[in-house]
Motif scaffolding. Sequence first.
Motif: not given
Lengths: 134, 301
Positions: A66-80, A86-100
């Motif tokens: 996953i590539k994103c030039d903005g923020d990433a709001f993660l509430f779900g599930k990222i599977e390998p 592991p999957s790769d998540l690259t964000a140019a902005g902030d990554v919000f790792m929520a409680q879920t």
Amino acid sequence: MSNTEETIIIDPVGMNIVNRIAPGTKFKGTIECSGGLLVQGNFEGDVTVVNGPMVLMQEGVIKGNIKCDGDAFLFGKIEPKDSDEPSDLTAAGDVFMAQTLDAKANITAAGIRSYEGAQVDGRIRTVRKEKAAA
Amino acid sequence: MNDHSITRLVVGEAMTLTIGVPVGQRIQEHDVSKTIRWRNGRWENNESLVNKLRKAASKSTDVLAVPTTSRTKPKINFLAILEKAFSSRKAKMAAWCGIAFIATTAIIYAGLKVYRGGIEEAVFLPVPNNEAVINKDAVRTVEVPFVRAAEEQPAEQLTDVPTIPASPAQPQQPIAAQIPKVEQATAAAQAPKVPPQVPPSPKQESKPAQPAGMILDADGASNKATHQVDHPVAVKEAPKPTQGTGLVAVTPDGKIALFTNPKTRLPERFSVGDKLPSGEVIKSIDKAGKVVTDAKEYRLE
């Protein structure tokens, strides 16, 4: 430190989220989104999001790169990946790792916002925004 | 239909989601106090070691803060030392008692000093014995050479010597006095020249070689005088000064002469070798009453 839970308002119009993977939808492949992406279904593949954030809802599942030039709001599930890498998540902005969040991924972002309850199994890197954009 | 409507239609409406309690994302104000930052050559927001020691000691505050950069010696706070020494109630009471005792002693000593000084500085004037009455019967004049009879004149007779009345207007009374040896010595101490007086009678003037002696009958049996004299004053009354000579008597050897001072009306004694007030020394005394000094000749007139 404040012990109160924070809330965030996801406004598609205000955040320019024009792309959506609806709940119960499965997508496998490569997608490039112009505008934000709201994932409420199941996505496997490579996704690139420009001009908008990526929002992984609590019922959404992402596997791949996953590539994103903005923020990433993660509430779900990222599977390998299928190779158990592991999957790769690259964000140019902030990554919000929520409680879920339940992620098995390497997260690279300009800023990390972690919240209690988030489960991340992977490498977390922080970079400067211009490099992340590159 | 605009894009927003489409978006609303496609994506949906705005959603409020609970993201959770943030972790390590913001440094609160109370967190700053726990940090240590180096600024301006020292650690900021850091409690000094001295304060830590003091807190650890809790009750004890006997911590001497010595500056590390200053080269001067630590100053001794005497007030703090005294305050510490007299911190207890008993010590304070003892100190106050000591101060009160010292002050009382000083006041008493000062008072006694003033009292004694007043007493010592008081002038003890001899009270004139006005009651001393010269009993004429106790005085008689004899025309015999003056002979010192110390053994005949006991010391107790000093008290029977009459005093000279203040008024010199009684010169005609023949006053004869025989000064005892002891009395002469005492009189010499008080008045260096207190010779026995011989009234200037014409018989005496005609016989200068044998000056008349004056005998003061101080015998208690015959003396009816009841007066007492506090101090041995042999001279009772100055005889009336006569023209010519004030000479009273001259010893046969010519070494001692008695004469009456015309100014003071008191008898005075001159002896060879005496130094006059003018500084001259008497070399010889003539039986006629001429005193020869190393500078001049005087006549006892």
